[in-house]
Design a protein around this motif. Sequence first.
Motif, PDB file in Angstrom:
ATOM      1  N   GLY A   1      27.680  41.020  30.146  1.00 59.39           N
ATOM      2  CA  GLY A   1      28.198  40.111  30.923  1.00 59.39           C
ATOM      3  C   GLY A   1      27.078  39.377  31.765  1.00 59.39           C
ATOM      4  O   GLY A   1      25.841  39.693  31.853  1.00 59.39           O
TER       5      GLY A   1
ATOM      6  N   THR B   1      32.123  34.993  36.599  1.00 59.38           N
ATOM      7  CA  THR B   1      31.733  35.985  35.878  1.00 59.38           C
ATOM      8  C   THR B   1      32.003  35.750  34.678  1.00 59.38           C
ATOM      9  O   THR B   1      32.998  34.962  34.296  1.00 59.38           O
ATOM     10  CB  THR B   1      32.135  37.432  36.338  1.00 59.38           C
ATOM     11  OG1 THR B   1      33.643  37.358  36.384  1.00 59.38           O
ATOM     12  CG2 THR B   1      31.574  37.522  37.662  1.00 59.38           C
TER      13      THR B   1
ATOM     14  N   TYR C   1      32.217  38.040  30.827  1.00 62.00           N
ATOM     15  CA  TYR C   1      32.294  39.122  30.379  1.00 62.00           C
ATOM     16  C   TYR C   1      32.416  39.122  28.676  1.00 62.00           C
ATOM     17  O   TYR C   1      33.357  38.371  28.179  1.00 62.00           O
ATOM     18  CB  TYR C   1      33.365  40.395  30.772  1.00 62.00           C
ATOM     19  CG  TYR C   1      33.196  40.870  32.121  1.00 62.00           C
ATOM     20  CD1 TYR C   1      33.774  39.952  33.106  1.00 62.00           C
ATOM     21  CD2 TYR C   1      32.251  41.932  32.555  1.00 62.00           C
ATOM     22  CE1 TYR C   1      33.544  40.480  34.469  1.00 62.00           C
ATOM     23  CE2 TYR C   1      32.194  42.188  33.783  1.00 62.00           C
ATOM     24  CZ  TYR C   1      32.771  41.505  34.699  1.00 62.00           C
ATOM     25  OH  TYR C   1      32.628  41.894  36.330  1.00 62.00           O
TER      26      TYR C   1
ATOM     27  N   LYS D   1      35.054  44.043  28.712  1.00 62.94           N
ATOM     28  CA  LYS D   1      36.256  43.616  29.460  1.00 62.94           C
ATOM     29  C   LYS D   1      37.088  45.176  29.768  1.00 62.94           C
ATOM     30  O   LYS D   1      37.469  45.877  28.851  1.00 62.94           O
ATOM     31  CB  LYS D   1      37.290  42.571  28.868  1.00 62.94           C
ATOM     32  CG  LYS D   1      36.465  41.192  29.041  1.00 62.94           C
ATOM     33  CD  LYS D   1      37.604  40.279  28.365  1.00 62.94           C
ATOM     34  CE  LYS D   1      36.756  38.999  28.385  1.00 62.94           C
ATOM     35  NZ  LYS D   1      37.670  37.876  27.802  1.00 62.94           N
TER      36      LYS D   1
ATOM     37  N   THR E   1      32.314  45.972  35.444  1.00 57.10           N
ATOM     38  CA  THR E   1      32.480  45.157  36.374  1.00 57.10           C
ATOM     39  C   THR E   1      31.065  44.970  37.207  1.00 57.10           C
ATOM     40  O   THR E   1      30.451  45.797  37.572  1.00 57.10           O
ATOM     41  CB  THR E   1      33.442  45.734  37.546  1.00 57.10           C
ATOM     42  OG1 THR E   1      34.585  46.069  37.165  1.00 57.10           O
ATOM     43  CG2 THR E   1      33.451  44.850  38.636  1.00 57.10           C
TER      44      THR E   1
END
Length: 126
Positions: free
Chosen positions: A49, A58, A60, A65, A69
């Motif tokens: 990411g 952001t 990813y 996903k 995070t």
Amino acid sequence: DVQLQASGGGSVQAGGSLRLSCSATELSLDEYGIGWFRQVSGKAREGIGCIGQYGVYTYYAESAKGRFTMSRDNAKNTVYLEVNSLEPEDTAVYYCAADRYYSDSERCFRYPYSYWGQGTLVTVSS
């Protein structure tokens, strides 16, 4: 000298979580987009990411996903990658990279980043 460093790796059991950090010396990370990557020995580097300078934007990889995070704390000059529900297949060396360029797309994985950090090893056991 500018140094970028990924840290926070370790050995965990499947199902566990880790929070990796990307920090820098002689570099204000709030001016840089950050890319997270990982590499399994003998395989090509994989993009996870990318996060923009202010953390608002952001991107990813599809495979990241849901379990990965990214966040950043510019006051601490640190960017984070939290990984949940770790699987043995997540075992790899994780790297962060920094550049003033940021793309909210898959292109952020192909960009020639100005700075690469030393990686941190994540080992997930079943």
